[in-house]
Design a protein around this motif. Structure first.
Motif, short mmCIF file in Angstrom:
data_model
loop_
_atom_site.label_atom_id
_atom_site.label_comp_id
_atom_site.label_asym_id
_atom_site.label_seq_id
_atom_site.Cartn_x
_atom_site.Cartn_y
_atom_site.Cartn_z
N PHE A 140 0.86 -1.19 0.00
CA PHE A 140 0.00 0.00 0.00
C PHE A 140 0.89 1.23 0.00
O PHE A 140 2.10 1.12 0.19
N ALA A 141 0.28 2.37 -0.24
CA ALA A 141 1.08 3.60 -0.34
C ALA A 141 0.58 4.62 0.66
O ALA A 141 -0.58 4.59 1.09
N ILE A 142 1.49 5.49 1.09
CA ILE A 142 1.12 6.58 1.98
C ILE A 142 1.57 7.88 1.34
O ILE A 142 2.74 8.03 0.98
N ALA A 143 0.62 8.83 1.15
CA ALA A 143 0.97 10.10 0.54
C ALA A 143 1.38 11.11 1.61
O ALA A 143 1.17 10.89 2.80
N LYS A 144 1.95 12.20 1.15
CA LYS A 144 2.37 13.26 2.08
C LYS A 144 1.14 13.79 2.83
O LYS A 144 0.09 14.06 2.24
N GLY A 145 1.26 13.92 4.13
CA GLY A 145 0.20 14.50 4.94
C GLY A 145 -1.01 13.60 5.08
O GLY A 145 -2.09 14.05 5.45
#
Lengths: 496, 328
Positions: A27-32
């Motif tokens: 999975f991915a985590i975006a900025k903020g």
């Protein structure tokens, strides 16, 4: 074109001794972005965190930072990429000051060979300011309350230019008010552009703060999406793989139930004062209060663990002098402590031995020898009855998950045939599935005529399990409510 | 009671004062420069060793092999100096002895940092091995014709004279080594990252590794430092005694550890101060000296030291428990 995510996990797998702890998870985590990683104990959450932190290598899969797949991934690489993990134990140095705990990390990565104490204090002050709290810089970390330790850990993480903070079960040891404070801090971080990966199995918190939820079960990613796509029951279903009915386990005393326990004017200076209540057979009585309200002290006093300065306790209508746990047990009182790991279990001993340790006396045959078969049979009986999930009763208790460990503690007390059972934080660190089952067990015990006192600051738990709830504040019982009040109302009564 | 009153340092200091007062009352000549210098002289060996042990305790380990290292370095260095006829340079003498100490410390470090074995087990093993190796392969006879540099060093005094009562007093130059060790160790512990890493590793090994301290390097430094201190202390001991006796020093380890623990260092790691350690050493030296002055049999020294350890470590622990009970 949108910018690549801050952190992208691609097809991570990891096995331990042939057991798949993680299987193709990505999975991915975006900025903020605040992402919640949900899953029961043993679902692979901890393994995933360790891989992201660089503490363990993955068997397969890759980690990309800002779209760049990383070839080397050590703890230092993770830190350099701006990833900071706040582990459950906070990884603080108990012997060092708050200032040093916060600043040491930064001084080290700046490559300083010498310590400039003025700089250390300045850095620490800046860190605490970003969290928005004030903790004495010179205090030794081991003397801090848990919530403050966590804040110190967060301050430390923020200072190392963290772009992603990973919090492993950050709310386990916190009271409701501290949790709210923590969530406020997480929101502030998000507004500052810091991403947060929040690992929890307390469902209400997940919804409060997360943008995105990823659910793991048995090492696999079983669901992922924005928080809006989930509700409590769908999330529970994903985590457990089954539907858990949110049935009420509240048990009130019958009108003609006899009184098992009466407490009058119980006082311990500096802990609690003038405590009075009664408990009837088949009743589940809740006692709640914030950390430091005296709830745990009261529980310990009822079980003879701390001496009281005044007041009296009557069991079954007769005055009972309870000065030690032995006295309490002789009066049919059992106590399941808050911290089962250190106070309730012999972790390295077999499950069976842990269950029967309180009843060994009853299984001595001729010449004082132990009746091994009798003991084994008894242990088996309780393992079946409480559905302790284990391949063998001979395995050590530490091989069990939190929920199953708690069942072993319960089994130990039930084997002694108690009239009154005091449960302090019965589901601390226990996952959703086990939680519901433990509540059902508690209700079943009440139906069998045992008087039960549940001490907890987990408001949904106390509302779900107790028909009558005593609220403690600053060492006194300030309120008595029925289980019909709302969670917000009860939270208000605790804190005001 | 305020928290400072229950710190080991304060308790030990009070006991020291009390012991001095009692001794001075019984034997007024106790309060003299001669006594002070005598004790300083006696404190050099234990003091140097104690500083090393303190470092090990802070780092969360324990070392019982340092006496064997000291004896080994002392004897082997003296022997080398005599046999090779290079006994004119004091600097060389110290370099050789400290170098041997360092090498033996590295053996400890190899097992502890390299193989990750428990520190007590390793140093119990090396205590026995170093000592056995010394007696079996290096030599077991006294070397009484110590090299000239060492002999000169033993005569070198910072201060000497005769006081009003006619007592001769002198302070050996060797005491500078103790002072230097204190200053250097203080600087390392409180002014360098390396020193903080020793505290950090002792406080939480895992946490230290997580924030990027090199735990193994820290351990290598600690055990190497102990080796250097032991080698230096050994050579000073042989110089002052003007004899290298291979069975000297060994047997002091518990006394030294006792001094450090009395000074507040915790066996669980992470805690220890130089002031405390020096106070602990002072107390041990004082007990060893004054009991004789007071006419108490030397066998009672051990009882007394044992009692002081129980008091010094028991009282703060008891206070902590009372506090914990109150806070609950």
């Amino acid at each position: 074109m949108t910018s690549p995510p801050l952190l992208d996990l691609i097809g991570l797998s990891k096995s331990f001794a042939g057991v798949r702890a993680l299987d193709d998870v990505g999975f991915a985590i975006a900025k903020g972005e605040v992402v919640c990683l949900a899953g029961e104990n043993g679902s692979g959450k901890s393994t995933l965190i360790k891989i992201v932190a660089g503490a363990q290598p993955a068997d397969a899969g890759s980690i990309a930072i800002d779209g760049q797949v990383q070839r080397r991934w050590s703890p230092m690489d993770a830190v350099r990429a701006g990833i900071q993990v706040i582990f459950q134990d906070f990884a603080l140095f108990p012997n060092l000051s708050v200032a040093e705990n916060i600043a040491l990390n930064q001084e080290l990565s700046a490559g300083h060979r010498f310590i400039n104490w003025k700089a250390v204090r300045a850095v620490a002050r800046r860190g605490l300011e970003r969290v928005g709290v004030d903790i004495p810089l010179d205090q030794t970390a081991e003397t801090l309350p848990v919530a403050d330790k966590q804040l110190v850990a967060i301050a430390r993480a923020l200072l190392s230019d963290a772009r992603l903070i990973i919090m492993d079960e950050p709310t386990t040891a916190l009271t409701e008010r501290e949790v709210r404070h923590l969530l406020d801090i997480i929101r502030r971080l998000r507004d500052d552009g810091v991403s947060v990966l929040f690992v929890s199995h307390k469902l209400n918190e997940v919804f409060d703060v997360c943008d995105k939820i990823v659910v793991l079960r048995n090492g696999r990613r079983v669901a992922a999406g924005t928080a809006a796509e989930f509700d409590i029951s769908s999330l529970t279903r994903h985590m457990t793989g089954r539907d858990i009915a949110a049935e009420s386990h509240r048990r009130a005393a019958g009108a003609d139930a006899r009184e098992l326990l009466r407490v009058e004017g119980l006082t311990k200076h500096g802990a609690f004062a003038d405590i009075a209540f009664s408990l009837k057979a088949g009743e589940v009585l809740g006692i709640t209060g914030l950390l430091g309200s005296g709830r745990t002290q009261l529980a310990k006093a009822l079980f003879g663990l701390t001496p009281v300065d005044g007041g009296c306790i009557a069991v079954d209508g007769r005055p009972a002098a309870i000065a030690s746990p032995q006295d309490a047990i002789a009066h049919g009182i059992g106590y399941v402590p808050e911290d089962r790991l250190t106070e309730g279990l012999f972790l390295s001993q077999p499950i069976a031995a842990n269950i029967v340790v309180g009843t060994v006396d009853r299984h001595t045959g001729g010449g004082g020898l132990l009746d091994r078969h009798g003991l084994k049979a008894e242990a088996r009986r309780w393992i079946d009855k409480l559905k302790v999930l284990t391949p063998s009763p001979d395995l050590p208790v530490q091989s069990l998950s939190g929920g199953n460990q708690q069942r072993v503690v319960l089994a130990r007390w039930l084997a002694t045939n108690p009239k009154i059972l005091i449960l302090n934080g019965p589901t601390v660190g226990v996952d959703v599935g086990s939680k519901a089952e433990i509540h059902a067990i508690v209700a079943g015990l009440a139906d069998a005529g045992i008087g039960i006192i549940v001490i907890s600051d987990d408001i949904p738990e106390i509302l779900g399990a107790c028909a009558r709830i005593l609220v403690m504040r600053a060492g006194r019982i300030t309120d008595e409510v029925s289980g019909e009040v709302s969670a917000d109302d009860l939270a208000l009564r605790l804190a005001s | 009671m305020p928290s400072w009153a229950t710190r080991n340092e304060v308790i030990v200091a009070l006991v020291i004062v009390a012991l001095c007062v009692v001794t001075a009352l019984i034997n007024p000549s106790f309060l003299s420069l001669a006594t002070l210098f005598d004790m300083l002289r006696n404190g050099i060996l234990i003091g140097l060793l104690a500083i090393g042990v303190m470092l090990v305790l802070i780092s969360g380990g324990i070392d019982v092999s340092f006496t064997a290292i000291a004896a080994f370095s002392m004897y082997a260095a003296t022997m080398l100096l005599v046999d090779l006829g290079i006994g004119d340079s004091l600097l060389l003498a110290f370099l050789i002895s400290a170098g041997i100490g360092l090498s033996l410390g590295m053996i400890n470090a190899l097992f502890i940092a390299g193989f990750g074995l428990p520190t007590l087990i390793v140093t119990l093993g090396t205590l026995s091995a170093f000592r056995g190796f010394l007696l079996a392969f290096v030599g077991s006879d006294l070397i009484s014709n110590v090299p000239p540099a060492m002999r000169d060093f033993s005569r070198s005094m910072l201060v000497r004279g005769t006081d009003a009562a006619g007592y001769f007093y002198s302070l050996p130059t060797a005491v500078l080594f103790l002072i230097a060790a204190v200053v250097i160790t203080w600087f390392i512990l409180y002014r360098t990252m390396l020193g903080r890493s020793i505290f950090a590793v002792g406080g939480s090994r895992e946490a230290a590794a997580r924030i990027g301290f090199n735990v193994r390097a820290t351990q290598v430094f600690v055990y190497g430092y102990v080796g250097v201190l032991a080698g230096t202390a050994g050579l000073i001991h042989a110089s002052l005694a003007r004899v290298a006796n291979p069975s000297d020093i060994v047997g002091l380890e518990l006394e030294v550890i006792a001094a450090v623990v009395l000074g507040g260092a915790r066996l669980t790691g992470g805690y220890g101060t130089i002031t405390g350690t020096l106070l602990g050493v002072t107390l041990i030296v004082l007990v060893n000296n004054t009991l004789v002055t007071l006419g108490i049999p030397t066998t009672w020294q051990k009882v007394m030291i044992g009692f002081l350890i129980l008091l010094g470590t028991g009282l703060p622990a008891f206070q902590a428990r009372l506090r914990a009970n109150r806070m609950g």
